[in-house]
Design an enzyme around this catalytic site. Structure first.
Site, PDB file in Angstrom:
ATOM      1  N   ASN A 107      39.995 -16.787   0.544  1.00 12.54           N
ATOM      2  CA  ASN A 107      39.500 -17.098   1.889  1.00 12.54           C
ATOM      3  C   ASN A 107      39.701 -18.576   2.243  1.00 12.54           C
ATOM      4  O   ASN A 107      39.169 -19.052   3.235  1.00 12.54           O
ATOM      5  CB  ASN A 107      38.012 -16.726   2.003  1.00 12.54           C
ATOM      6  CG  ASN A 107      37.136 -17.513   1.028  1.00 12.54           C
ATOM      7  OD1 ASN A 107      37.616 -18.404   0.331  1.00 12.54           O
ATOM      8  ND2 ASN A 107      35.858 -17.184   0.974  1.00 12.54           N
TER       9      ASN A 107
ATOM     10  N   ASP B 103      32.306 -27.770  -9.373  1.00 14.22           N
ATOM     11  CA  ASP B 103      31.194 -26.898  -9.006  1.00 14.22           C
ATOM     12  C   ASP B 103      30.546 -26.230 -10.210  1.00 14.22           C
ATOM     13  O   ASP B 103      31.071 -26.286 -11.331  1.00 14.22           O
ATOM     14  CB  ASP B 103      31.662 -25.828  -7.990  1.00 14.22           C
ATOM     15  CG  ASP B 103      33.043 -25.257  -8.319  1.00 14.22           C
ATOM     16  OD1 ASP B 103      33.495 -25.405  -9.481  1.00 14.22           O
ATOM     17  OD2 ASP B 103      33.673 -24.671  -7.429  1.00 14.22           O
TER      18      ASP B 103
ATOM     19  N   GLU C  10      32.869 -22.799   1.149  1.00  6.38           N
ATOM     20  CA  GLU C  10      33.263 -21.540   1.771  1.00  6.38           C
ATOM     21  C   GLU C  10      33.563 -21.751   3.260  1.00  6.38           C
ATOM     22  O   GLU C  10      33.110 -22.748   3.842  1.00  6.38           O
ATOM     23  CB  GLU C  10      32.118 -20.526   1.632  1.00  6.38           C
ATOM     24  CG  GLU C  10      31.756 -20.174   0.183  1.00  6.38           C
ATOM     25  CD  GLU C  10      32.707 -19.163  -0.450  1.00  6.38           C
ATOM     26  OE1 GLU C  10      33.911 -19.176  -0.138  1.00  6.38           O
ATOM     27  OE2 GLU C  10      32.238 -18.361  -1.276  1.00  6.38           O
TER      28      GLU C  10
ATOM     29  N   HIS D  71      38.754 -21.165   0.375  1.00  6.87           N
ATOM     30  CA  HIS D  71      37.756 -22.121  -0.128  1.00  6.87           C
ATOM     31  C   HIS D  71      38.357 -23.070  -1.166  1.00  6.87           C
ATOM     32  O   HIS D  71      39.311 -22.729  -1.867  1.00  6.87           O
ATOM     33  CB  HIS D  71      36.487 -21.422  -0.633  1.00  6.87           C
ATOM     34  CG  HIS D  71      36.587 -20.733  -1.958  1.00  6.87           C
ATOM     35  ND1 HIS D  71      35.867 -19.591  -2.265  1.00  6.87           N
ATOM     36  CD2 HIS D  71      37.298 -21.005  -3.087  1.00  6.87           C
ATOM     37  CE1 HIS D  71      36.129 -19.226  -3.505  1.00  6.87           C
ATOM     38  NE2 HIS D  71      36.998 -20.064  -4.018  1.00  6.87           N
TER      39      HIS D  71
HETATM   40  C1  F6R Z   1      36.611 -23.334  -9.336  1.00  5.15           C
HETATM   41  C2  F6R Z   1      36.768 -23.484  -7.908  1.00  5.15           C
HETATM   42  C3  F6R Z   1      37.278 -22.402  -7.035  1.00  5.15           C
HETATM   43  C4  F6R Z   1      38.548 -21.744  -7.586  1.00  5.15           C
HETATM   44  C5  F6R Z   1      39.026 -20.630  -6.657  1.00  5.15           C
HETATM   45  C6  F6R Z   1      40.232 -19.911  -7.192  1.00  5.15           C
HETATM   46  O1  F6R Z   1      36.081 -24.517  -9.911  1.00  5.15           O
HETATM   47  O2  F6R Z   1      36.428 -24.512  -7.446  1.00  5.15           O
HETATM   48  O3  F6R Z   1      37.557 -22.945  -5.763  1.00  5.15           O
HETATM   49  O4  F6R Z   1      39.536 -22.702  -7.732  1.00  5.15           O
HETATM   50  O5  F6R Z   1      37.998 -19.711  -6.451  1.00  5.15           O
HETATM   51  O6  F6R Z   1      39.878 -19.230  -8.353  1.00  5.15           O
HETATM   52  P1  F6R Z   1      40.979 -18.528  -9.287  1.00  5.15           P
HETATM   53  O7  F6R Z   1      41.778 -19.644  -9.856  1.00  5.15           O
HETATM   54  O8  F6R Z   1      40.180 -17.809 -10.334  1.00  5.15           O
HETATM   55  O9  F6R Z   1      41.769 -17.640  -8.416  1.00  5.15           O
END
Ligand code: F6R
Length: 259
Positions: free
Chosen positions: A136, A67, A143, A138
């Site tokens: 959440n 992303d 989301e 995701h």
């Molecule tokens: C990042 C991504 C997100 C993160 C998620 C967890 O490329 O795709 O899904 O993996 O938000 O983020 P952290 O690791 O910062 O808790």
């Protein structure tokens, strides 16, 4: 789905790096699906160390990132392109032209999404997809919503996600409101998936994703339908699994679940 309990974040990172490195050794021209965020940083550090020791060659590796924030250029220090360059690509011998991140500044984001899907297709799909997980549930920036989106698409970030990512920006107002993300279809198309979860803030999402109903309200729950998923979580992230999943294991270290 296999779940491995790590002792702590360092253990989680080493285990994850071992799996990624095994993929690179088994297929030197593998397509790696990569993630940003705090969770994979330790694994990337370990991979860099092994590369510096001469044990890991990225010269034929191809990559696609999950992303990118809409509206940020690759030079912005909070863009995911910048993150990948600084946390991995600049420190190993991967060819930058073999690395792909959705374009956050594209004037036609829908066209950029179609282009990105074509990139994944032209690469022949993803061999190993690395994932973090949002509090959440995701994955990528898919989301919680009413449907599983198949391809790369533009998403409106939830308030919870923006709040959680505000720690990297000067203020919440600077956190972009939209992002481009690989879809659930592309993630599920990966041959192998490695999901990492660290910290108490992920405990509910880990439990729901691994043991709850499969629903787009918890996007990572779709991983239950994939035939080759490895989850590595530390003790805090496993808190609810320990409490509620009814697993009778000898030790909360190593493999704790294999269905
Ligand atoms: C990042 C991504 C997100 C993160 C998620 C967890 O490329 O795709 O899904 O993996 O938000 O983020 P952290 O690791 O910062 O808790």
């Amino acid at each position: 789905m296999k779940i491995y309990a790590a002792k702590d974040y360092n253990d989680l990172s080493r285990k994850a790096a071992n799996i990624i490195s095994a993929q690179i050794l088994l297929k030197p021209n593998a397509v790696l699906g990569l993630a940003t965020g705090s969770t994979p940083v330790g694994a990337y550090k370990q991979l860099i160390k092994w590369h510096e020791q001469g044990d890991l060659d990225f010269s034929r590796i191809l990559s696609v990132n999950l992303d990118e924030y809409k509206g940020l250029s690759g030079e912005h220090d909070q863009s995911y392109r910048y993150f990948m360059n600084h946390n991995l690509f600049d420190h190993v011998n991967i060819h930058k032209e073999n690395t792909n991140v959705p374009g956050g500044l594209s004037e036609d984001p829908e066209a950029e999404c179609r282009r990105y899907d074509q990139v994944i297709k032209d690469l022949g799909g993803i061999d190993l997809q690395l994932l973090g997980i949002g509090g959440n549930g995701h994955i990528g920036f898919n989301e919680p919503c009413e449907v599983f989106e198949k391809g790369t698409h533009v998403v409106t970030l939830t308030e919870e996600t923006r709040q959680s990512n505000a720690r990297f920006f000067q203020s919440i107002d600077e956190v972009p409101t939209h992002a481009l993300t690989m879809g659930i279809g592309s993630i599920m198309g990966a041959k192998k998936i490695l999901l990492l979860a660290s910290g108490a803030g992920k405990a509910q999402a880990v439990y729901d994703s691994c043991f709850g109903p499969v629903t787009p309200h918890v996007p990572a729950s779709v991983l239950q339908l994939h035939s080759d998923v490895v989850v590595i979580a530390d003790q805090d992230a496993l808190a609810l699994v320990k409490e509620k999943a009814g697993l009778f294991v000898e030790s909360w270290e190593g493999m704790i679940y294999d269905n």
